[in-house]
Write a protein that holds these residues in place. Structure first.
Motif, mmCIF file in Angstrom:
data_model
loop_
_atom_site.group_PDB
_atom_site.id
_atom_site.type_symbol
_atom_site.label_atom_id
_atom_site.label_comp_id
_atom_site.label_asym_id
_atom_site.label_seq_id
_atom_site.Cartn_x
_atom_site.Cartn_y
_atom_site.Cartn_z
ATOM 1 N N GLN A 90 -5.363 2.409 3.500
ATOM 2 C CA GLN A 90 -5.218 3.724 3.411
ATOM 3 C C GLN A 90 -4.153 4.432 3.067
ATOM 4 O OE1 GLN A 90 -7.122 5.316 7.104
ATOM 5 N NE2 GLN A 90 -6.382 7.311 6.940
ATOM 6 N N CYS A 91 -3.118 4.160 3.331
ATOM 7 C CA CYS A 91 -1.578 5.047 2.916
ATOM 8 C C CYS A 91 -1.370 4.404 1.306
ATOM 9 C CB CYS A 91 -0.793 4.694 3.488
ATOM 10 S SG CYS A 91 -0.797 4.553 5.291
ATOM 11 N N GLU A 92 -1.672 3.181 1.049
ATOM 12 C CA GLU A 92 -1.465 2.771 -0.354
ATOM 13 C C GLU A 92 -2.174 3.543 -1.327
ATOM 14 O OE1 GLU A 92 -2.877 -1.186 -0.745
ATOM 15 O OE2 GLU A 92 -2.868 -0.710 -2.918
ATOM 16 N N THR A 93 -3.628 3.756 -0.890
ATOM 17 C CA THR A 93 -4.535 4.310 -2.017
ATOM 18 C C THR A 93 -4.654 5.828 -1.923
ATOM 19 O OG1 THR A 93 -6.509 4.206 -0.369
ATOM 20 C CG2 THR A 93 -6.101 2.295 -1.938
ATOM 21 N N PHE A 94 -3.801 6.472 -0.990
ATOM 22 C CA PHE A 94 -4.003 7.955 -1.082
ATOM 23 C C PHE A 94 -3.052 8.313 -2.244
ATOM 24 C CE2 PHE A 94 -1.593 11.885 -0.269
ATOM 25 C CZ PHE A 94 -2.668 12.730 0.181
ATOM 26 N N PRO A 95 -3.466 9.375 -3.069
ATOM 27 C CA PRO A 95 -4.467 10.529 -2.792
ATOM 28 C C PRO A 95 -5.929 10.115 -3.591
ATOM 29 C CG PRO A 95 -3.297 11.175 -4.601
ATOM 30 C CD PRO A 95 -2.739 9.813 -4.294
ATOM 31 N N PHE A 96 -6.169 8.700 -3.959
ATOM 32 C CA PHE A 96 -7.471 8.628 -4.520
ATOM 33 C C PHE A 96 -8.490 8.148 -3.693
ATOM 34 C CE2 PHE A 96 -3.732 7.755 -7.632
ATOM 35 C CZ PHE A 96 -3.939 8.802 -8.555
ATOM 36 N N TRP A 97 -8.495 8.747 -2.516
ATOM 37 C CA TRP A 97 -9.844 8.587 -1.525
ATOM 38 C C TRP A 97 -10.985 9.132 -2.087
ATOM 39 C CZ3 TRP A 97 -6.832 10.397 3.464
ATOM 40 C CH2 TRP A 97 -5.516 9.584 3.829
ATOM 41 N N ARG A 98 -12.029 8.546 -1.831
ATOM 42 C CA ARG A 98 -13.289 9.171 -2.266
ATOM 43 C C ARG A 98 -13.479 10.411 -1.957
ATOM 44 N NH1 ARG A 98 -16.867 3.990 -0.024
ATOM 45 N NH2 ARG A 98 -15.168 2.603 -0.104
#
Ligand code: SF4
Length: 151
Positions: A90-98
């Motif tokens: 969740q932290c690694e993919t921020f800010p490309f969240w759906r």
């Protein structure tokens, strides 16, 4: 195929300001594999890590705890994220969240709290899609919890 609003790509470079690790309470989901990795990073066994650093939030979903000021339990004001190399998806993919890439207005709204948006290297639209598909937020938690080996 319909054009994405971010067809030209999206730029992001973290400034390590810590805004996303502090402030209003939220949930940082962690899977069993992520718990194992984080436990290893803080030199605890899994059960001890779960007891000290996590809480159940809904069904089988587990989140990292927060301190009384709302900041992540693994965030240090001097050091920043203390488990950066082992941080959850969740932290690694921020800010490309759906939810954030869903619209230009959601992206711009996020840019008001995250100064890393719209600066630094640009991810192509296809890269953004690939990251957001595995964003690790609550909306994708169910499939992750059912397939923890895919972490
Ligand atoms: S709010 Fe944005 S710039 Fe600040 S630490 Fe988080 S990701 Fe990095």
């Amino acid at each position: 195929m319909k054009k994405r609003w971010y067809e030209a790509g999206l730029a992001f470079a973290c400034t390590r300001c810590g805004n996303c690790c502090t402030g209003a309470p939220g949930a940082v989901l962690v899977t069993p594999n992520e718990i194992a990795r984080l436990a290893n990073a803080v030199e605890l066994d899994r059960d001890a890590f779960r007891a000290i650093y996590t809480r159940k939030i809904s069904g089988e979903a587990i989140s990292l705890r927060e301190k009384s000021d709302g900041s992540c339990v693994l965030y240090d004001p001097e050091q920043g994220c203390t488990v950066y190399q082992s941080r959850p998806r969740q932290c690694e993919t921020f800010p490309f969240w759906r939810g954030i890439v869903a619209s230009a207005s959601a992206w711009e709204s996020e840019s008001r709290t995250c100064p890393g948006l719209n600066r630094g290297p640009t991810r192509s639209a296809n890269e953004v899609d690939a990251i957001s598909r595995r964003d690790g937020t609550f909306s994708s938690a169910r499939s992750r919890l059912l397939s923890p080996q895919k972490d």
